[in-house]
Design a protein around this motif. Structure first.
Motif, mmCIF file in Angstrom:
data_model
loop_
_atom_site.group_PDB
_atom_site.id
_atom_site.type_symbol
_atom_site.label_atom_id
_atom_site.label_comp_id
_atom_site.label_asym_id
_atom_site.label_seq_id
_atom_site.Cartn_x
_atom_site.Cartn_y
_atom_site.Cartn_z
ATOM 1 N N ALA A 189 141.773 -18.256 28.243
ATOM 2 C CA ALA A 189 140.799 -17.855 29.271
ATOM 3 C C ALA A 189 139.360 -17.894 28.768
ATOM 4 O O ALA A 189 138.429 -17.953 29.582
ATOM 5 C CB ALA A 189 141.132 -16.443 29.760
ATOM 6 N N LEU A 190 139.165 -17.867 27.466
ATOM 7 C CA LEU A 190 137.811 -17.763 26.905
ATOM 8 C C LEU A 190 136.813 -18.778 27.476
ATOM 9 O O LEU A 190 135.743 -18.381 27.939
ATOM 10 C CB LEU A 190 137.870 -17.842 25.377
ATOM 11 C CG LEU A 190 136.552 -17.591 24.654
ATOM 12 C CD1 LEU A 190 136.044 -16.173 24.900
ATOM 13 C CD2 LEU A 190 136.738 -17.838 23.160
ATOM 14 N N PRO A 191 137.099 -20.078 27.470
ATOM 15 C CA PRO A 191 136.101 -21.010 28.013
ATOM 16 C C PRO A 191 135.848 -20.818 29.508
ATOM 17 O O PRO A 191 134.747 -21.081 29.993
ATOM 18 C CB PRO A 191 136.675 -22.392 27.711
ATOM 19 C CG PRO A 191 138.115 -22.180 27.452
ATOM 20 C CD PRO A 191 138.268 -20.784 26.945
ATOM 21 N N LEU A 192 136.855 -20.352 30.227
ATOM 22 C CA LEU A 192 136.660 -20.092 31.655
ATOM 23 C C LEU A 192 135.739 -18.895 31.857
ATOM 24 O O LEU A 192 134.870 -18.905 32.734
ATOM 25 C CB LEU A 192 138.013 -19.841 32.331
ATOM 26 C CG LEU A 192 138.957 -21.043 32.368
ATOM 27 C CD1 LEU A 192 140.367 -20.609 32.715
ATOM 28 C CD2 LEU A 192 138.439 -22.092 33.321
ATOM 29 N N ARG A 193 135.920 -17.880 31.051
ATOM 30 C CA ARG A 193 135.080 -16.682 31.149
ATOM 31 C C ARG A 193 133.656 -16.965 30.693
ATOM 32 O O ARG A 193 132.698 -16.411 31.231
ATOM 33 C CB ARG A 193 135.686 -15.550 30.328
ATOM 34 C CG ARG A 193 136.972 -15.011 30.937
ATOM 35 C CD ARG A 193 137.604 -13.928 30.085
ATOM 36 N NE ARG A 193 138.797 -13.398 30.735
ATOM 37 C CZ ARG A 193 139.861 -12.982 30.081
ATOM 38 N NH1 ARG A 193 139.896 -13.001 28.758
ATOM 39 N NH2 ARG A 193 140.897 -12.529 30.749
ATOM 40 N N GLU A 194 133.508 -17.836 29.708
ATOM 41 C CA GLU A 194 132.192 -18.143 29.157
ATOM 42 C C GLU A 194 131.410 -19.159 29.997
ATOM 43 O O GLU A 194 130.187 -19.110 30.015
ATOM 44 C CB GLU A 194 132.334 -18.690 27.725
ATOM 45 C CG GLU A 194 132.821 -17.681 26.724
ATOM 46 C CD GLU A 194 131.798 -16.614 26.401
ATOM 47 O OE1 GLU A 194 130.603 -16.938 26.312
ATOM 48 O OE2 GLU A 194 132.198 -15.438 26.252
ATOM 49 N N ASN A 195 132.119 -20.073 30.659
ATOM 50 C CA ASN A 195 131.435 -21.201 31.301
ATOM 51 C C ASN A 195 131.576 -21.287 32.809
ATOM 52 O O ASN A 195 131.123 -22.260 33.404
ATOM 53 C CB ASN A 195 131.937 -22.515 30.682
ATOM 54 C CG ASN A 195 131.612 -22.601 29.219
ATOM 55 O OD1 ASN A 195 130.462 -22.460 28.818
ATOM 56 N ND2 ASN A 195 132.623 -22.820 28.390
ATOM 57 N N THR A 196 132.257 -20.314 33.411
ATOM 58 C CA THR A 196 132.388 -20.342 34.872
ATOM 59 C C THR A 196 132.118 -18.950 35.429
ATOM 60 O O THR A 196 132.015 -17.983 34.678
ATOM 61 C CB THR A 196 133.823 -20.761 35.308
ATOM 62 O OG1 THR A 196 134.737 -19.694 35.043
ATOM 63 C CG2 THR A 196 134.275 -22.043 34.631
ATOM 64 N N ASN A 197 132.019 -18.880 36.727
ATOM 65 C CA ASN A 197 131.859 -17.599 37.426
ATOM 66 C C ASN A 197 133.115 -17.265 38.222
ATOM 67 O O ASN A 197 133.038 -16.544 39.215
ATOM 68 C CB ASN A 197 130.646 -17.656 38.361
ATOM 69 C CG ASN A 197 129.349 -17.778 37.589
ATOM 70 O OD1 ASN A 197 129.168 -17.126 36.562
ATOM 71 N ND2 ASN A 197 128.464 -18.637 38.065
ATOM 72 N N LEU A 198 134.238 -17.797 37.801
ATOM 73 C CA LEU A 198 135.483 -17.566 38.523
ATOM 74 C C LEU A 198 135.889 -16.096 38.445
ATOM 75 O O LEU A 198 135.716 -15.456 37.408
ATOM 76 C CB LEU A 198 136.614 -18.415 37.934
ATOM 77 C CG LEU A 198 136.517 -19.920 38.103
ATOM 78 C CD1 LEU A 198 137.625 -20.615 37.312
ATOM 79 C CD2 LEU A 198 136.598 -20.301 39.569
ATOM 80 N N PRO A 199 136.459 -15.580 39.511
ATOM 81 C CA PRO A 199 136.978 -14.209 39.451
ATOM 82 C C PRO A 199 138.173 -14.145 38.496
ATOM 83 O O PRO A 199 138.887 -15.133 38.301
ATOM 84 C CB PRO A 199 137.401 -13.901 40.887
ATOM 85 C CG PRO A 199 137.312 -15.163 41.648
ATOM 86 C CD PRO A 199 136.603 -16.182 40.834
ATOM 87 N N GLU A 200 138.398 -12.980 37.930
ATOM 88 C CA GLU A 200 139.454 -12.799 36.927
ATOM 89 C C GLU A 200 140.829 -13.197 37.470
ATOM 90 O O GLU A 200 141.635 -13.772 36.738
ATOM 91 C CB GLU A 200 139.457 -11.354 36.430
ATOM 92 C CG GLU A 200 140.320 -11.123 35.220
ATOM 93 C CD GLU A 200 139.919 -11.927 33.980
ATOM 94 O OE1 GLU A 200 140.817 -12.243 33.171
ATOM 95 O OE2 GLU A 200 138.727 -12.260 33.820
ATOM 96 N N ARG A 201 141.098 -12.949 38.729
ATOM 97 C CA ARG A 201 142.384 -13.321 39.326
ATOM 98 C C ARG A 201 142.588 -14.837 39.242
ATOM 99 O O ARG A 201 143.669 -15.316 38.882
ATOM 100 C CB ARG A 201 142.434 -12.847 40.776
ATOM 101 C CG ARG A 201 143.714 -13.202 41.523
ATOM 102 C CD ARG A 201 143.664 -12.833 43.002
ATOM 103 N NE ARG A 201 142.478 -13.259 43.724
ATOM 104 C CZ ARG A 201 142.221 -14.509 44.108
ATOM 105 N NH1 ARG A 201 143.072 -15.473 43.842
ATOM 106 N NH2 ARG A 201 141.117 -14.805 44.759
ATOM 107 N N GLU A 202 141.554 -15.620 39.556
ATOM 108 C CA GLU A 202 141.659 -17.083 39.487
ATOM 109 C C GLU A 202 141.795 -17.561 38.050
ATOM 110 O O GLU A 202 142.536 -18.505 37.770
ATOM 111 C CB GLU A 202 140.440 -17.742 40.151
ATOM 112 C CG GLU A 202 140.485 -17.687 41.654
ATOM 113 C CD GLU A 202 139.310 -18.412 42.286
ATOM 114 O OE1 GLU A 202 138.993 -19.548 41.848
ATOM 115 O OE2 GLU A 202 138.706 -17.830 43.205
#
Length: 182
Positions: A42-55
């Motif tokens: 999940a790290l790159p998604l959390r660092e590089n996107t604004n996606l909600p945690e559920r997604e």
């Protein structure tokens, strides 16, 4: 060069934008020891996107399934094998749907069965995700299984390039020695 642009001449912002379009599988997986498998992916998604945690969670679960290790979110890196670490690293590399995936010696340290599994996974992911894979390897058996096009570097330049059949027919002395002793 990438897309006709010299990497060394890019600004920090241009380089950062280019890197967002790429994934990288490090030789040893490069997992963060204090993060679970799921949190590593999940790290790159959390660092590089604004996606909600559920997604993010749904995306990570799909990527873990794609690399054939579903249900491992809560495991820690110390609890999984070397082959699984490579799979987690690969799931992290594809989490942001890169256009290009760079692999550094993806089969180093793996037994023959795990090596074959990683080779198959690389081909499958390249096709399923529509990603261009660039693999740096000295493992010629894997290279011939995975590669659509193979290039050999010698003294800082490409000495041969072609599909696996063409590559095997090369008459370049260094390349012949390398292939025949592998």
């Amino acid at each position: 060069e990438v897309e006709g642009k010299e990497i060394a001449k890019l600004t920090r912002k241009e380089l950062s934008e280019l890197r967002k379009r790429m994934g990288f599988l490090f030789q040893e997986g490069a997992l963060i020891n204090w993060l679970s498998v799921g949190d590593n992916v999940a790290l790159p998604l959390r660092e590089n996107t604004n996606l909600p945690e559920r997604e993010i969670r749904e995306l990570v679960e799909r990527k873990l399934e794609l690399v054939r290790i579903p249900g491992t979110w809560k495991k820690m890196p110390s609890e999984i094998s070397g082959g699984m670490k490579k799979r987690v690293g690969l799931a992290r590399a594809i989490a942001v749907r890169p256009e290009v995936l760079l692999y550094d010696e993806p089969t180093t340290g793996l037994d023959p069965v795990a090596t074959q599994n990683v080779d198959d996974m690389i081909r499958d992911i390249s096709q399923q995700e529509g990603v261009t894979s660039v693999i740096i390897s000295h493992d010629m058996a894997s290279t011939f299984r995975i590669g659509d096009r193979i290039s050999m570097l010698f003294e800082g330049r490409i000495i041969e390039s072609g599909d696996p059949a063409e590559f095997k027919q090369s008459r370049h002395k260094f390349l012949r020695q390398f292939v025949e002793t592998s």
